[in-house]
Design an enzyme around this catalytic site. Sequence first.
Site, PDB file in Angstrom:
ATOM      1  N   GLU B 311       0.824  -1.225   0.000  1.00 27.52           N
ATOM      2  CA  GLU B 311       0.000   0.000   0.000  1.00 27.52           C
ATOM      3  C   GLU B 311       0.853   1.267   0.000  1.00 27.52           C
ATOM      4  OE1 GLU B 311      -2.755   0.161   3.294  1.00 27.52           O
ATOM      5  OE2 GLU B 311      -3.676  -1.762   2.811  1.00 27.52           O
ATOM      6  N   GLY B 312       2.167   1.122  -0.022  1.00 27.40           N
ATOM      7  CA  GLY B 312       3.016   2.310   0.145  1.00 27.40           C
ATOM      8  C   GLY B 312       3.167   2.704   1.606  1.00 27.40           C
TER       9      GLY B 312
END
Lengths: 342, 342
Positions: B311-312
């Site tokens: 998801e970063g």
Amino acid sequence: MSWTIKRPDLKTLPEIQARIASLIKPPGALGQLEELAAQMALVQQSPSLSITRPTLLLFAGDHGIAEEGVSLVGPEVSTLMVRAFLNGQAAVNCFARSVDMRMEVIDSGLLAPVHPRPEGLIERRAGAGTANLAHEAAMSAQQVDDCLGWGSERAQHHVRQGANLLAVGEMGIGNTSAASALMAALLQLPPKDCVGRGSGISEERLALKQALLEKAMLRAGSEDPLDLLAEFGGFEIVQMTGAILGAAEAGVLVVIDGFIATVAAIFAERLHPEARYYMVFAHQSAEQGHALLLQHMEARPLLTLDMRLGEGSGAVLALPLLRAAAAFYNDMASFSDLGIEL
Amino acid sequence: MSWTIKRPDLKTLPEIQARIASLIKPPGALGQLEELAAQMALVQQSPSLSITRPTLLLFAGDHGIAEEGVSLVGPEVSTLMVRAFLNGQAAVNCFARSVDMRMEVIDSGLLAPVHPRPEGLIERRAGAGTANLAHEAAMSAQQVDDCLGWGSERAQHHVRQGANLLAVGEMGIGNTSAASALMAALLQLPPKDCVGRGSGISEERLALKQALLEKAMLRAGSEDPLDLLAEFGGFEIVQMTGAILGAAEAGVLVVIDGFIATVAAIFAERLHPEARYYMVFAHQSAEQGHALLLQHMEARPLLTLDMRLGEGSGAVLALPLLRAAAAFYNDMASFSDLGIEL
């Protein structure tokens, strides 16, 4: 000095863990931040975690052992650094501004009072530097008691002002020597495992530092933490121990900076084991003894950036991770929010 | 697709290092943050470092290999997660809010378009999920080219909007399989060293994943990175590679998230070695192959928190460390400011 430190209500832990498990992520996928959020929830005992007025207490003190030439620079640098802290010019100031953290600087006992006294400096001077631990007890029992009390008082002052998260850090030329001696004596380890290069001393000075500490260890007869604190000092270390105990008594989290602050923390834990629940270990410094000390405490720090500055710099850098832990705990959706059954 | 990526002016490095050495701290005492500040200064070529409109590009795509049951959940979860990102409900949203970072979500090729299309979702769909890499090439050469271009375009769009720091992250059920295959093929390593438990699969599924990748490796004949990207996919991985190259061409720093983003980064580096100067590695994930991959890249990540979410999320958590590095580089006093001669 005595403190009444409450163990957080551990019966709430399963509920806290169930909440974290309910969030939309694979189990355990947030790693250490999940443990951090659980610790915060245990301490705060609230469905919504918060961090208010986070404040670093930065204690500065001088050490008699500095006269042996065990440091990179002389004690005149302590005063210059205290001025820099109050003028916002040091690394920790830059970090604190960048993460929006307050800080207070305490003169715990520099060689001489800073003159003229800078605005904002808190004076809790236990003396004009400690005695030289290479030859004699660094502090008296009275000084230890005073420093514990003053450190605690500063912590509790800030909690009354609305802080629910404190951090402790230090500055003091010669204080890695004191910290190494305290660690070696308390854990009954050979000083060579506890001694490092501090701010970056030469092989030769390192050998001198080790030899002085070996000799000083002959005086480490007692197992009483208060006796050991008196024997090896110093003022800023004991005030950090007091601040940690004060924070724990007030029921707030306290972020522990690097090697020297962790030495203060292990003494706080020995004096009051329940204080441990309130401690967050910010980073593992490059100072040799720190990894070993954290291992003895079974503590896993949040950051490992090879820093070895002190000043509370690592504790300040950890603050965004505490904010992130609170944020996911408070605001993430659960699987049931999304209508997913697991 | 081709990029013109400038190597930063390395002749300025001694000056940058001298500036860092002049600041009021022992030499090297800020450890990795000193290297980070030097890298930022090299890229930004400015006496004052800045971070403006930091933006995470979060690419989502589906993978044909998911039909083999190599993941904890099915591809329907991709769509749910994309909705959660756009509703601000996922871990990365909480983190991004807590560090004040923007984010954009790109559908790089989910199985089906998200319907109704949520506001803010960027569609750069290269297809309805990749083909199953266990049996055939995951993408066509045209899809690779499209994805590189689209990723680059998104990066450069944000730079035109004023961002001078980007980050890349991903979401896609099955994408640790694709990333492991890419890593194994590019570095000519046995798949078992590159494969991990992704979101937390069982021993049994892990064995299946390994067996499928072993078989797929028989098709890894080419050494051309573009051929390998086509062979193993996926859309979001190739778009990350494009975004990294686009950021580098635009001359801005790009923060690389975890395992899958690092695989995208090594392909960017192989395509354009100069891109490496612009990459900041955010964290080392708990996913098995990541440590090895970072080692191969001689990259040292800023954080190690045992996270394995994607998801970063790790890239977002690293942002405060970049801000801190800029802050000390810009604002710390030098010894000469304090009138100290060394």
